[in-house]
Motif scaffolding. Sequence first.
Motif, mmCIF file in Angstrom:
data_model
loop_
_atom_site.group_PDB
_atom_site.id
_atom_site.type_symbol
_atom_site.label_atom_id
_atom_site.label_comp_id
_atom_site.label_asym_id
_atom_site.label_seq_id
_atom_site.Cartn_x
_atom_site.Cartn_y
_atom_site.Cartn_z
ATOM 1 N N THR A 1 -43.682 -30.691 -9.491
ATOM 2 C CA THR A 1 -42.754 -31.451 -10.323
ATOM 3 C C THR A 1 -41.832 -32.272 -9.417
ATOM 4 N N GLY A 2 -41.729 -33.566 -9.715
ATOM 5 C CA GLY A 2 -40.914 -34.464 -8.900
ATOM 6 C C GLY A 2 -41.689 -35.740 -8.615
ATOM 7 N N PRO A 3 -41.157 -36.566 -7.701
ATOM 8 C CA PRO A 3 -40.030 -36.274 -6.815
ATOM 9 C C PRO A 3 -38.678 -36.627 -7.428
ATOM 10 N N VAL A 4 -37.652 -35.971 -6.892
ATOM 11 C CA VAL A 4 -36.268 -36.208 -7.276
ATOM 12 C C VAL A 4 -35.563 -36.902 -6.114
ATOM 13 N N ALA A 5 -34.964 -38.059 -6.382
ATOM 14 C CA ALA A 5 -34.219 -38.796 -5.366
ATOM 15 C C ALA A 5 -32.779 -38.293 -5.311
ATOM 16 N N VAL A 6 -32.282 -38.100 -4.093
ATOM 17 C CA VAL A 6 -30.902 -37.648 -3.890
ATOM 18 C C VAL A 6 -30.116 -38.792 -3.255
ATOM 19 N N VAL B 1 -31.508 -27.366 0.551
ATOM 20 C CA VAL B 1 -32.028 -26.920 -0.741
ATOM 21 C C VAL B 1 -31.585 -25.473 -0.948
ATOM 22 N N ASP B 2 -30.596 -25.281 -1.806
ATOM 23 C CA ASP B 2 -30.147 -23.935 -2.150
ATOM 24 C C ASP B 2 -30.882 -23.493 -3.419
ATOM 25 N N ILE B 3 -31.633 -22.417 -3.310
ATOM 26 C CA ILE B 3 -32.435 -21.921 -4.435
ATOM 27 C C ILE B 3 -31.567 -20.919 -5.191
ATOM 28 N N GLU B 4 -30.922 -21.392 -6.239
ATOM 29 C CA GLU B 4 -29.915 -20.569 -6.905
ATOM 30 C C GLU B 4 -30.511 -19.587 -7.906
ATOM 31 N N LEU C 1 -43.293 -21.084 -12.779
ATOM 32 C CA LEU C 1 -41.910 -20.700 -12.518
ATOM 33 C C LEU C 1 -40.998 -21.887 -12.804
ATOM 34 N N THR C 2 -39.754 -21.596 -13.082
ATOM 35 C CA THR C 2 -38.724 -22.623 -13.185
ATOM 36 C C THR C 2 -37.680 -22.352 -12.117
ATOM 37 N N GLY C 3 -37.389 -23.374 -11.303
ATOM 38 C CA GLY C 3 -36.456 -23.208 -10.194
ATOM 39 C C GLY C 3 -35.179 -23.996 -10.385
ATOM 40 N N HIS C 4 -34.063 -23.371 -10.003
ATOM 41 C CA HIS C 4 -32.763 -24.022 -10.016
ATOM 42 C C HIS C 4 -32.402 -24.356 -8.569
ATOM 43 N N PHE C 5 -32.477 -25.633 -8.220
ATOM 44 C CA PHE C 5 -32.297 -26.079 -6.846
ATOM 45 C C PHE C 5 -31.035 -26.944 -6.737
ATOM 46 N N ARG C 6 -30.122 -26.557 -5.863
ATOM 47 C CA ARG C 6 -28.976 -27.421 -5.570
ATOM 48 C C ARG C 6 -29.323 -28.235 -4.323
ATOM 49 N N LEU C 7 -29.335 -29.552 -4.484
ATOM 50 C CA LEU C 7 -29.787 -30.447 -3.425
ATOM 51 C C LEU C 7 -28.584 -31.169 -2.815
ATOM 52 N N THR C 8 -28.382 -30.979 -1.514
ATOM 53 C CA THR C 8 -27.219 -31.531 -0.825
ATOM 54 C C THR C 8 -27.661 -32.255 0.443
#
Length: 321
Positions: A77-82, A93-96, A224-231
């Motif tokens: 799933t993606g990509p997500v631009a930051v 990438v913090d996997i919360e 799976l569903t992932g909660h990712f904090r992207l910094t």
Amino acid sequence: MPATHRIAATPETVRFGAFDAGFPPVASIASGDLVVLECVSGAPEIMPKPESGLKVPPALAAIHAADPPRMGPHIITGPVAVAGAEPGDVLRVDIEKIELGNDWGFCGFRPLFGTLPEDFPYARMLHIPVDKAAMTCTVPVGPGVTIPLSPFFGVMGVAPPAAWGRLSTKEPRAHGGNLDNKEIGEGATLWLPVHVAGAMFSAGDGHGVQGDGEVCINALEMCLTGHFRLTVEKGGGPTDPALRFPRAETKTHYISMGLNEDLDLAMKQALREMIAFIVARMNVSPADAYQLCSLAVDFRVTQTVNGEKGVHGMLRKGLLF
């Protein structure tokens, strides 16, 4: 305040088996935002039969029906631009949180693949029930073997350098991808060198549980569903010897990674990455760090089935600094 973005797995938001710097983003977020990625797993030909009682999730069935172009084995799933990410930066990438996406997974092997293709020159597939409440799976081997789950994403990566062209998700490389490192689960942090503007993060290849080595080809492959904090962390990217390859951290360990077709060379790379980390962190000589690795770092085989084999070094926190 950081925002939260949720991206469902649909024919428009996934890629089947490919990373490419030219893929447009399915979403754009600010640095520090949380992105929730719904990820599905499995090609049409390995789905369970209706008589098994195991149901194909609607999102996965819709992707199969759309028949997207397919290069490698994983639906990502993606990509997500930051915003603000540029080549030379690092994406943190913090996997919360990781949520189970269905009540079964699969594990199989096939001719010419796996660690022992000469011993197993045929195909075999197991569909394995999952107890979401108990967080276990029961493998239909003998009387049944119940294993506690420890979910993580086999594939987490950014876009590779544009010059590399389109890459299969099968082989992990400097952009991350199919790392298959079971240590990088909920609560862990992954650092990835940024190669293109926006970083372009994708994830998939959900694993319910895996042994180090992933020897037969598969872990417990599941949605799976992932909660990712992207910094975005400015500087320190692929031109910095302290972070040329993915690196990770858990509550208990710092983790270096090595990737190569030759397992010996993967080991050397993981060792060099850990030496570089210790040198930068402690301001000691490479010789000091080399000896500390021999005394205090455990090197483990990550996987032996992705073409580019993996070794990861684990340095327990609190020992040195």
